[in-house]
Scaffold this active site. Sequence first.
Site, PDB file in Angstrom:
ATOM      1  N   LYS A 130     -11.470  51.585  10.426  1.00 39.24           N
ATOM      2  CA  LYS A 130     -11.610  50.403  11.290  1.00 39.24           C
ATOM      3  C   LYS A 130     -13.056  50.268  11.755  1.00 39.24           C
ATOM      4  O   LYS A 130     -13.617  49.168  11.764  1.00 39.24           O
ATOM      5  CB  LYS A 130     -10.659  50.512  12.497  1.00 39.24           C
ATOM      6  CG  LYS A 130      -9.212  50.276  12.122  1.00 39.24           C
ATOM      7  CD  LYS A 130      -8.238  50.658  13.229  1.00 39.24           C
ATOM      8  CE  LYS A 130      -6.807  50.560  12.706  1.00 39.24           C
ATOM      9  NZ  LYS A 130      -5.792  51.069  13.634  1.00 39.24           N
ATOM     10  N   GLN A 154      -5.047  53.798  19.379  1.00 39.30           N
ATOM     11  CA  GLN A 154      -4.565  54.253  18.080  1.00 39.30           C
ATOM     12  C   GLN A 154      -3.266  55.046  18.235  1.00 39.30           C
ATOM     13  O   GLN A 154      -3.211  56.031  18.950  1.00 39.30           O
ATOM     14  CB  GLN A 154      -5.635  55.117  17.391  1.00 39.30           C
ATOM     15  CG  GLN A 154      -5.257  55.573  16.000  1.00 39.30           C
ATOM     16  CD  GLN A 154      -5.061  54.414  15.015  1.00 39.30           C
ATOM     17  OE1 GLN A 154      -5.879  53.502  14.951  1.00 39.30           O
ATOM     18  NE2 GLN A 154      -3.986  54.443  14.257  1.00 39.30           N
ATOM     19  N   ASP A 171      -3.865  44.396  18.857  1.00 34.76           N
ATOM     20  CA  ASP A 171      -2.797  44.953  18.024  1.00 34.76           C
ATOM     21  C   ASP A 171      -1.517  44.128  18.159  1.00 34.76           C
ATOM     22  O   ASP A 171      -0.623  44.235  17.324  1.00 34.76           O
ATOM     23  CB  ASP A 171      -2.497  46.399  18.456  1.00 34.76           C
ATOM     24  CG  ASP A 171      -3.143  47.414  17.525  1.00 34.76           C
ATOM     25  OD1 ASP A 171      -3.518  47.031  16.400  1.00 34.76           O
ATOM     26  OD2 ASP A 171      -3.263  48.586  17.924  1.00 34.76           O
TER      27      ASP A 171
END
Length: 280
Positions: free
Chosen positions: A51, A95, A118
Site C-alpha cells: 500500500k 490494518q 476502508d
Amino acid sequence: MKIIDGKLIAQEIRKNLKKEIDALKNQEITPGLGIILVGNDPASEIYVRNKMKACKELGLNALLYRFDQTNREEEIIDQIKQLNCDDRIHGILVQSPLPSCFDENHIISYVAKEKDVDGFGLYNLGALISDQEHIIAATPLGILKMLEYEKVDVTGKHVVVVGASLIVGRPMAMLLLNRGATVTIAHDKTLNLAQITQQADILIVAIGQAKFITAEYVKENAIVIDVGTNYIAGHLYGDVDFASVSKKASLITPVPGGVGPMTITMLLSNVVKQAKGKGD
Ligand code: NAP
C-alpha cells in the site's frame, strides 16, 4: 470465454487517478493516507508495504504508525483521534487483523466516517445497506468496477456471493442489490451449495479455500469472479478451479491478475475522492 484482466483495468484507473492527484497538487493538496499497523503479522507487513509503495508511485503521502502488544488500546485510539484532525490525512486505515488482545471493532470505530477509506466503519456499512453509499470497501468496489469495465449489466441478474465476510461478501452483496441484482449470499453453513451456485448468472467467490469451486458448481456461460488468495507452497491459488471453470464461464477473473490488483487501486481511489472532498 474471456479473461477479465484486473491488472490492465487497475492500470487504467491508476492513470486517471494520477491525473486527479496532479490536479490536486496544483491546488496544493496532496492526498494523504495514515496507516496504523499493530503487531508484526507477516501478511500484514506485506500488505502495508504494498500500500505504501502504491501511494509513493502515484504521489500520495503515506504515513505509517506502528504499535505492538506492549501498547495500550488507548494509545492507538489517541493516534487515530490525532489523524482525524490532521489536515494532511484524508484517509485512515487500521490494518487487519490486530493481535487478539485488542478489540479491533472498538478501535476502528474511532476512525472518522469521512476518513474511513476502508469502508468498514459502522456509518459506511449502514450507508451501504440503506442504499446511500458513501465510502465502499476496496475489494467489492474493485469488483464492481471490473463488471462495469466489462459492460456487465447486473440489473435483474441472479448473483450468488459465496462468502459472507464483512470485508468482501456482505458489502459485495449489498452493492449489487443496490444496482438491481437478485442476490443470494452463501456461507459455510449453506446446504446444497452447488445447487445454489448453479443458478448464478454471476458467481462471486470469497471463501479462502484453494480451487474449491469446480465446474460442477457453475452454470454454462456464467460470469465468475474469484476473490480468493491462497498461498500453498509458495504458489498463489484462487478459490476457483480456473482450469475446469474457465471452460464453462463466459467471463472469468484469474488469480493472480484478477481482483487482487484492483483492491489497492480502489483504496487509493477512496483516498483521492476524500481529498477532493467529493465523499462528504
Ligand atoms: P473470511 O473472513 O475468512 O470469510 C470467509 C467466508 O467464506 C465466511 O463467510 C465463511 O463462512 C465462508 N466460507 C468458508 N468456507 C466456505 C465453504 N466451504 N463454503 C461456503 N462458504 C465458505 O475471508 P475473507 O476475508 O472474506 O477472504 C476470503 C478470501 O478472499 C481469502 O482467500 C482472502 O485472502 C481473499 N481476499 C482477497 C482480496 C483481494 O484483494 N484479492 C481481498 C480480500 C480477501 P462463515 O461465515 O459461515 O464462516
